[in-house]
Write a protein that holds these residues in place. Structure first.
Motif, PDB file in Angstrom:
ATOM      1  N   ARG A   1       0.844  -1.192   0.000  1.00  0.00           N
ATOM      2  CA  ARG A   1       0.000   0.000   0.000  1.00  0.00           C
ATOM      3  C   ARG A   1       0.883   1.246   0.000  1.00  0.00           C
ATOM      4  O   ARG A   1       1.904   1.298   0.682  1.00  0.00           O
ATOM      5  CB  ARG A   1      -0.911   0.033   1.222  1.00  0.00           C
ATOM      6  N   THR A   2       0.461   2.245  -0.723  1.00  0.00           N
ATOM      7  CA  THR A   2       1.273   3.457  -0.809  1.00  0.00           C
ATOM      8  C   THR A   2       1.268   4.250   0.492  1.00  0.00           C
ATOM      9  O   THR A   2       2.125   5.116   0.694  1.00  0.00           O
ATOM     10  CB  THR A   2       0.770   4.368  -1.950  1.00  0.00           C
TER      11      THR A   2
ATOM     12  N   HIS B   1      -9.053   0.426  -4.889  1.00  0.00           N
ATOM     13  CA  HIS B   1      -9.365   0.201  -3.483  1.00  0.00           C
ATOM     14  C   HIS B   1      -9.110   1.471  -2.676  1.00  0.00           C
ATOM     15  O   HIS B   1      -8.324   2.337  -3.086  1.00  0.00           O
ATOM     16  CB  HIS B   1      -8.516  -0.949  -2.941  1.00  0.00           C
ATOM     17  N   PRO B   2      -9.751   1.608  -1.505  1.00  0.00           N
ATOM     18  CA  PRO B   2      -9.575   2.803  -0.668  1.00  0.00           C
ATOM     19  C   PRO B   2      -8.103   3.060  -0.328  1.00  0.00           C
ATOM     20  O   PRO B   2      -7.634   4.189  -0.381  1.00  0.00           O
ATOM     21  CB  PRO B   2     -10.385   2.478   0.588  1.00  0.00           C
ATOM     22  N   ASN B   3      -7.378   1.997   0.024  1.00  0.00           N
ATOM     23  CA  ASN B   3      -5.941   2.120   0.287  1.00  0.00           C
ATOM     24  C   ASN B   3      -5.191   1.761  -0.990  1.00  0.00           C
ATOM     25  O   ASN B   3      -5.053   0.594  -1.324  1.00  0.00           O
ATOM     26  CB  ASN B   3      -5.520   1.186   1.427  1.00  0.00           C
ATOM     27  N   GLU B   4      -4.751   2.791  -1.690  1.00  0.00           N
ATOM     28  CA  GLU B   4      -4.099   2.581  -2.977  1.00  0.00           C
ATOM     29  C   GLU B   4      -2.917   1.629  -2.850  1.00  0.00           C
ATOM     30  O   GLU B   4      -2.058   1.781  -1.998  1.00  0.00           O
ATOM     31  CB  GLU B   4      -3.613   3.921  -3.531  1.00  0.00           C
ATOM     32  N   CYS B   5      -2.907   0.625  -3.718  1.00  0.00           N
ATOM     33  CA  CYS B   5      -1.854  -0.389  -3.680  1.00  0.00           C
ATOM     34  C   CYS B   5      -0.924  -0.185  -4.873  1.00  0.00           C
ATOM     35  O   CYS B   5      -1.342   0.286  -5.933  1.00  0.00           O
ATOM     36  CB  CYS B   5      -2.491  -1.775  -3.724  1.00  0.00           C
ATOM     37  N   ALA B   6       0.338  -0.538  -4.693  1.00  0.00           N
ATOM     38  CA  ALA B   6       1.313  -0.363  -5.767  1.00  0.00           C
ATOM     39  C   ALA B   6       2.155  -1.618  -5.928  1.00  0.00           C
ATOM     40  O   ALA B   6       2.454  -2.312  -4.951  1.00  0.00           O
ATOM     41  CB  ALA B   6       2.219   0.833  -5.480  1.00  0.00           C
TER      42      ALA B   6
END
Length: 222
Positions: A73-74, A100-105
């Motif tokens: 997650r960023t 998603h609410p918690n931006e993933c990278a």
């Protein structure tokens, strides 16, 4: 103390479940032979290994490995550190997933050379991940760096009633055993619990230890 054969150990025999460990750093660090990874200092290399063991996978193209990637997650506390270490090696390709609410990278390092190194040393597939022997034999201060990076990915820390409890989760039995070995070398009393997921055809291994589990005695059960 005395040495005895395993066959002679009787039920309810007691032994210390922690060890006195010094370890050693090889005169020539094996990863320095890799043209890309050799630019990392030792501590950053161990962090990268820990991140890969917990959050790493291989980048594939037409079924062939052409790089490695770290997923995070960023907004996590280790995302920037993952990017920093990756950027020392080469400029990473970062793919964001904002569904998603918690931006993933996904932090990709596209290099067949790097991918082959990780495949040869840490294996392929989450159920097969493992740690090379020379890393397991490092001194405590280096094992602590590795374990912290692993915990930052797949670990859990809970404080309850003044007691700090740790848990590291993996689907690789060998990695679970090796994590238990590292924790033991750091002076704790680790235990492993197992949970089988029939719907995923996978087994989860949780390595548990706590801050006050130093030099504990353990009984041998039949």
């Amino acid at each position: 103390f005395t040495f005895i054969e395993a066959a002679d150990i009787k039920e309810n025999s007691k032994f210390l479940s922690s060890v006195f460990w010094d370890g050693e750093i090889p005169e020539e660090l094996p990863y320095k032979n890799n043209v890309f990874l050799s630019v990392l200092d030792f501590d950053d290399y161990l962090k990268l290994v820990g991140y890969f063991l917990s959050e790493g996978s291989y980048s594939l193209w037409n079924g062939k490995i052409y790089g490695i990637s770290l997923t995070q997650r960023t907004d996590s506390k280790i995302y920037n550190e993952m990017v920093r270490i990756s950027s020392i090696i080469k400029k990473p390709y970062i793919k964001l997933d904002n569904r998603h609410p918690n931006e993933c990278a996904q932090i990709h390092l596209h290099s067949k050379n790097i991918a082959e190194y990780f495949n040869e040393n840490f294996s392929k597939g989450s159920q097969n991940k493992n740690i090379p022997e020379w890393i397991l034999n490092l001194p405590k201060n280096k094992l602590e760096i590795l374990l912290k990076a692993m915990m930052d990915g797949d670990g859990n820390v809970v404080e309850k009633n003044g007691k700090i409890k740790y848990k590291y989760t993996t689907v690789s039995k060998k990695l679970a055993d090796q994590t238990q070995e590292i924790v033991l070398k750091l002076g704790y009393n680790p235990k492993i619990s197992i949970e089988i997921y029939n719907n995923h055809h996978k087994t989860r291994y949780d390595v548990h230890w706590s801050k006050n589990s130093f030099d504990s005695e353990r009984s041998v059960k039949d």
